[in-house]
Every structure is written in C-alpha cells, then in structure tokens.
Enzyme design. Structure first.
Site, mmCIF file in Angstrom:
data_model
loop_
_atom_site.group_PDB
_atom_site.id
_atom_site.type_symbol
_atom_site.label_atom_id
_atom_site.label_comp_id
_atom_site.label_asym_id
_atom_site.label_seq_id
_atom_site.Cartn_x
_atom_site.Cartn_y
_atom_site.Cartn_z
ATOM 1 N N GLU A 286 6.866 -25.121 17.367
ATOM 2 C CA GLU A 286 7.643 -23.771 17.667
ATOM 3 C C GLU A 286 8.076 -23.427 15.731
ATOM 4 O O GLU A 286 9.160 -24.844 15.684
ATOM 5 C CB GLU A 286 9.240 -23.797 18.622
ATOM 6 C CG GLU A 286 8.219 -25.080 20.071
ATOM 7 C CD GLU A 286 7.524 -24.327 21.002
ATOM 8 O OE1 GLU A 286 7.410 -23.093 21.012
ATOM 9 O OE2 GLU A 286 6.830 -24.714 21.631
ATOM 10 N N CYS A 320 16.098 -18.999 17.615
ATOM 11 C CA CYS A 320 15.255 -18.803 16.807
ATOM 12 C C CYS A 320 14.535 -17.203 17.784
ATOM 13 O O CYS A 320 13.746 -16.304 16.949
ATOM 14 C CB CYS A 320 14.555 -19.248 17.695
ATOM 15 S SG CYS A 320 14.211 -19.789 19.066
HETATM 16 N N1 LIG Z 1 10.489 -21.403 17.992
HETATM 17 C C1 LIG Z 1 11.510 -21.334 18.853
HETATM 18 O O1 LIG Z 1 11.324 -22.864 19.305
HETATM 19 C C2 LIG Z 1 12.740 -22.068 17.289
HETATM 20 C C3 LIG Z 1 13.690 -23.150 18.053
HETATM 21 C C4 LIG Z 1 14.659 -23.407 17.347
HETATM 22 C C5 LIG Z 1 14.385 -23.258 16.106
HETATM 23 N N2 LIG Z 1 13.379 -22.020 15.298
HETATM 24 C C6 LIG Z 1 13.215 -22.708 13.915
HETATM 25 O O2 LIG Z 1 14.141 -23.733 13.097
HETATM 26 C C7 LIG Z 1 14.254 -22.958 11.966
HETATM 27 C C8 LIG Z 1 16.205 -23.720 12.043
HETATM 28 O O3 LIG Z 1 16.184 -24.982 12.244
HETATM 29 P P1 LIG Z 1 16.189 -25.766 11.041
HETATM 30 O O4 LIG Z 1 17.369 -25.602 9.744
HETATM 31 O O5 LIG Z 1 16.542 -27.058 11.652
HETATM 32 O O6 LIG Z 1 14.753 -26.106 10.639
HETATM 33 P P2 LIG Z 1 13.969 -26.982 9.558
HETATM 34 O O7 LIG Z 1 12.605 -27.246 9.665
HETATM 35 O O8 LIG Z 1 14.193 -27.782 7.882
HETATM 36 O O9 LIG Z 1 14.476 -28.375 10.001
HETATM 37 C C9 LIG Z 1 14.094 -28.966 11.654
HETATM 38 C C10 LIG Z 1 13.662 -30.266 11.888
HETATM 39 O O10 LIG Z 1 12.693 -30.870 10.874
HETATM 40 C C11 LIG Z 1 12.852 -32.006 9.959
HETATM 41 N N3 LIG Z 1 11.829 -31.972 8.526
HETATM 42 C C12 LIG Z 1 12.757 -30.434 7.402
HETATM 43 N N4 LIG Z 1 11.812 -31.750 6.076
HETATM 44 C C13 LIG Z 1 10.695 -32.430 6.960
HETATM 45 C C14 LIG Z 1 9.198 -32.502 6.438
HETATM 46 N N5 LIG Z 1 8.952 -32.452 5.143
HETATM 47 N N6 LIG Z 1 8.505 -33.817 6.951
HETATM 48 C C15 LIG Z 1 9.304 -33.645 8.760
HETATM 49 N N7 LIG Z 1 10.274 -33.503 9.392
HETATM 50 C C16 LIG Z 1 11.520 -32.924 8.522
HETATM 51 C C17 LIG Z 1 14.279 -31.730 9.839
HETATM 52 O O11 LIG Z 1 15.018 -32.972 9.274
HETATM 53 C C18 LIG Z 1 14.577 -30.987 11.037
HETATM 54 O O12 LIG Z 1 15.000 -32.263 12.255
HETATM 55 C C19 LIG Z 1 14.551 -21.750 12.480
HETATM 56 O O13 LIG Z 1 13.574 -20.940 10.920
HETATM 57 C C20 LIG Z 1 13.975 -21.258 13.723
HETATM 58 O O14 LIG Z 1 13.911 -20.100 13.863
HETATM 59 C C21 LIG Z 1 12.446 -21.823 16.141
#
Ligand SMILES: NC(=O)c1ccc[n+]([C@@H]2O[C@H](COP(=O)([O-])OP(=O)(O)OC[C@H]3O[C@@H](n4cnc5c(N)ncnc54)[C@H](O)[C@@H]3O)[C@@H](O)[C@H]2O)c1
Length: 522
Positions: A286, A320
C-alpha cells in the site's frame, strides 16, 4: 460459516461530551507518568533492551515518548528462526482458535483505548479524534479478519460429480514480514499483522522508527490475547531492518505500507531468489498517492468546501488518502477558490493534545523541510491564496497553504507532498478533469462533487483510483464498509479491511480424490 456475531465497527468516542474530554485528560496524565516507554527487541520468549532509537513528540521535540532498542542482523536472524519454529503450531491451531486470540487482543486494546489514543497524540501528533479513530480501526481489523479467517477456512464449494471428491482449501504461506509506516501507528501495523496471523502465518513486525511505542502496545495486546510468542516478534529499527527481512529466504510474504520509493525497492529485492529459497515471495503493498477531488460546475459548494478542507488538512495532510489537488470546473473556480481560502484561513494550527486544533505539526524535521520546499515551489510558480501564519515555533509545524494557477507540470501538482499543502487547478470540464487524474502515476483515492448522475457514472467509469468518494470527504475509510487500497503506483490494490484481503496471506490448494475405489486396503 462463522459462528461469531456479525462484524460491527467499533464506535468512536463522543468527544463533544465534557465527561469524555475529562477522561482523555486523565488518560494523558496516566501516560505522561510512564514516558518514555521502553521498547525492547522482542523475539520469542526473550527481550533485548536498548535505547538507541528515540521517538519524540513532533509538537515538543525535546519530549522523548519512547526509547527503543535498535534491532540488528542477529535479531533479524533470531526472529526469523523463531517464526519458522512457531509457524507449525500456530497454523495447526485452526482458524477458530486464532480468531479467539485476535478477539481477546481486540478486547485488550478496547480496555486501554484512551491511553492508546493518548500515546498516538504524543508519539505521532495525532489530534484526539484521529487518534481515537485509529485505535478503533485497529480493533476493527482484529475483529474483521478474525471472522474472515474462519469463513476462509471453510473453503469454497466446488463442482462435484459422481465418483470424485473435490476440495479446495487455503493454507497459510509461512513467515510474514510486516513493515509499517507511522501515520496510522496502531491500525496499519495491526491490520497487516492481524491478517497474517488470522490466516495462520507467523509474523515478524518491523514498525516505523517514528512510532515504536504504539507497535509495542500492539504486540503486547496480541500476546495477552494468546498469540504464541513464537508467532509474533517485534523488531524496532530503521529501514535496514526492513531490508534485511525482505532479502531473507525464510520470508514468504511481505506486507508493506509506506512510500512509493521504498515500496519499489522492496518489490525489486523480493524478486531476487536467495540461495536455498524455494518459493516466490509475495509483496502486498500500500503506497503513496496524489489524491484529486473533482468539482463540477453544478456541485453544492456548501458540501464541497468543508469536505475538501478537512480532507486536505486534517492530520496536517498526512493521511495517505488526503486531498492534495482540486480539479474545479472553470465556471465555478473563482467562487470555490475564494471559499476554500476563507475556510483554510481560519484553521487552528496547534498542538495535537488541544481539542480545538485543526492542523497539528508534521511528524519530523525532514517532513517539515520537505513540505516547506514544496510550499516554496508553489510560491515561485503559482499564486498563494491562503497561508496560515505564524505557526508555533517549537515543533515541526507547517503553515497550511492553498495554491492556485500552477503550470500543469509543476511538481506541486504531481508529486506526493504528504503535508498541509493543497493545490487548486482549473479544468475545462469533467473530461479534462478525468484526463488529469488518468495522467497521474498514483491511483489511491479520489473525490467527486457533482449533482448529475450521468457525471457520477462517467467519472466512476473513467477513474483508476482504488477508492472514489462521491459528494463527501475522501478520508476515513471504515473497515468492512470501504475496503481500502490503491492501484497503479499506489500499491497492489489489495483492499485492506475488505473481503479479498486475507487471500493474499494464503495459498489455495485443491485435492481431488477418486472415490470409485477398486478394493479397499485395510
Ligand atoms: N496506501 C496506503 O494505504 C498508505 C497508508 C499509509 C501510508 N502510506 C504511505 O506511506 C508514506 C508515509 O509513511 P512513511 O514515511 O513511514 O514511509 P516509508 O516508506 O519511509 O517507511 C515505511 C516503512 O518502511 C521502512 N523502510 C524504509 N526503507 C526500507 C527499505 N529499504 N526496505 C524495507 N523497509 C524500509 C521504514 O523503516 C518504515 O517502517 C506515504 O507515502 C503514504 O502515502 C500509504
């Protein structure tokens, strides 16, 4: 069929009542005495304490909300070994027993809902209504997937003919890595974890580095509910911990919610078959969005204006599903712009724990800098029609901003900002609006304000978004009512909180038996 009572959404608090508000204050006082929370690495029956990672209050960055251990490679290895060990027993427990454990976890959260909401206020600057809603959604996921897993276990009816018995059932895939964001700090990790557990998988949870405290509460709830220690481990840490999980051959399924770049990196890494790996990893993702609200010339602006403003600015635009761009028919554009600007101009920017706050701070300094960079681009290339200033100087506050007259290729119109910046764009008609939406790489949520049913039908047919909301706000999807998830680069379209979601955590198996036996072996 499930024998559980039909699913119903957890009711949100009535925050208008003075008695409820007093309870929230009490809960905040109780929580404050416990801060900072200590979040260990939790693997099986063991815990490893540490305080290398600090999660702080976005509105008061000196306040440490949780001090957590930072998981390393040995923790990842131990957690996956534990999950592989625990998988068999949890899978054998059957959906009924697993559902009962998830429901007890839901009860645990329900009993502590005020304190949990207080924790979200502090750790992620969620204003009270949003924090309460997130706790309710977490409870909903547990209850909804518990029921769904019991139904799934029964399997579908297949065509039967004489002399043959056909049976289809769904088996859990195995070890699931859950990697979650901070913006729904309880509900999102809870939803992905509950779905995997309900269907009999073992989970290793890597929560966002900004919200380990909320994740700890989730793991405590699941364990208190009776999920065995070997079926749920907690690895607080940064992106490298998630990457290590993704790369490991023992992981079968990766449930990820977060940004597009990280989602793509995970998809790429998961496609590499590691030595000894005998399966194709499945990625349930997502991702981000650039959510547009279309406003037709016949729209009721009394409805459209408050819905647009709350969809764009509640939780500082960090949902999001938040509205980022309005595509308004040129015939009513000036009226809409004037009214949105007026409504935004009186938004209250303040601390999340103040009930009168409309727009809290964003999550961290890097987010503040990102939002301000986009606000600068908006100022340079467009016309700012509303900007709420000054904002409090302590904390990661951003001034709510509305910009118009940007060129169509502006990054402000096309990239996910994830903050309180709304762009309003004039369109020549509904077809033009749909062309704009169709030209975006994201397809998460969208909105339409229009009176003509033919317009609704047209937009419904043309829009690629996963969730389209008509004549209402575009945030606040409810489990079971609005299955949620995006298409295109917004994700795998997996629809959390919907009837199809659990199938991603299982593999279908069919057994066909010839029942025309020629003799019987005794
Ligand atoms: N579509 C949906 O349902 C939904 C819901 C909530 C948030 N979001 C999206 O999430 C984003 C905001 O959240 P965020 O800032 O926590 O996102 P992010 O992608 O920075 O981080 C999400 C998670 O991924 C981990 N992560 C970071 N790099 C990684 C890697 N290389 N490999 C594996 N894991 C890794 C982070 O530590 C964290 O736990 C926005 O883009 C938002 O639109 C989408």
């Amino acid at each position: 069929m499930s024998t559980l009572a039909p699913f119903a959404n957890e009711p949100v608090l009535e925050l208008r009542r003075a008695s409820v508000r007093a309870q929230l204050q009490d809960a905040m006082n109780v929580l404050s005495d416990k801060l900072p929370l200590r979040v260990p690495v939790i693997v099986g029956g063991g815990e490893r304490a540490g305080a290398e990672l600090l999660s702080t209050d976005p509105g008061e960055p000196e306040r440490v909300v949780a001090a957590s251990a930072r998981a390393g490679e040995p923790d990842v290895d131990a957690a996956l070994a534990e999950a592989e060990r625990g998988f068999g027993g949890w899978r054998a427990a059957g959906a009924g027993e697993r559902a009962a454990a998830l429901q007890r976890a839901a009860a645990w959260l329900r009993e502590r809902r005020l304190e949990l909401a207080a924790l979200e206020v502090r750790e992620c600057a969620k204003p009270w209504p949003e924090a309460d809603g997130d706790v309710c959604e977490a409870i909903d996921f547990l209850e909804y997937y518990a029921r769904g897993a019991v139904e799934l276990e029964a399997g579908p009816e297949l065509l039967q003919v004489p002399g043959e018995r056909n049976d289809m059932h769904y088996a859990p895939r195995g070890v699931t890595a859950v990697i979650s964001p901070w913006n729904f700090p309880l509900a999102i990790p809870c939803g992905m974890t509950a779905a995997a557990l309900a269907t009999g998988n073992a989970v290793v949870l890597k929560p966002a580095e900004q919200s380990p405290g909320c994740a700890l509460m989730l793991v405590q709830a699941l364990r208190a509910g009776g999920v065995p220690a070997s079926a749920i481990s907690l690895l607080p840490g940064e992106g490298n911990v998630g990457a290590a999980l993704v790369a490991d051959a023992r992981v079968q399924t990766i449930a990820f919610t977060g940004s597009l770049p990280v989602g793509l990196e995970i998809t790429r890494a998961a496609g590499t078959v590691a030595p000894g790996q005998r399966h194709i990893k499945r990625v349930v993702s997502e991702l981000g969005g650039k959510n547009c609200v279309i406003v037709d010339s016949d729209a009721d602006l009394d409805e459209a204006v408050p819905a647009i403003v709350s969809s764009a600015f509640v939780y500082a635009g960090q949902k999001c599903s938040a509205a980022a761009r309005v595509l308004v028919h040129e015939a009513i554009a000036d009226a809409l712009i004037e009214r949105v600007a007026g409504a935004v101009g009186v938004l209250v920017v303040g601390q999340a724990d103040q009930l009168g706050t409309d727009v809290p701070p964003v999550i961290e300094r890097a987010a503040q800098e990102r939002v301000e960079r986009y606000a600068g681009l908006a100022r340079d290339a467009g016309r700012i029609v509303a900007r709420v200033e000054p904002v409090p100087d302590r904390g990661w506050f951003c001034a709510p901003t509305v910009v118009v007259d940007l060129p169509r290729d502006s990054p402000v119109l096309n990239e996910e900002i994830f903050g309180p910046v709304l762009a309003i764009d004039r369109v020549s008609g509904i077809e033009d609006a749909c062309d704009v939406v169709d030209g975006l790489p994201y397809a998460l949520t969208g909105g339409l304000f229009a009176r003509d049913p033919a317009t609704v039908r047209y937009v419904r047919r043309r829009t690629p978004v996963g969730n389209l909301y008509v004549n209402r706000g575009i945030t606040g999807a409810m489990v079971g009512r609005q299955p949620f998830g995006g298409n295109r680069l917004s994700g795998t379209g997996s629809k959390a909180g919907g009837p199809d979601y659990l199938r991603q955590f299982v593999e279908p198996r069919v057994v066909t038996e010839n029942t025309m036996r020629h003799g019987l072996v005794v």
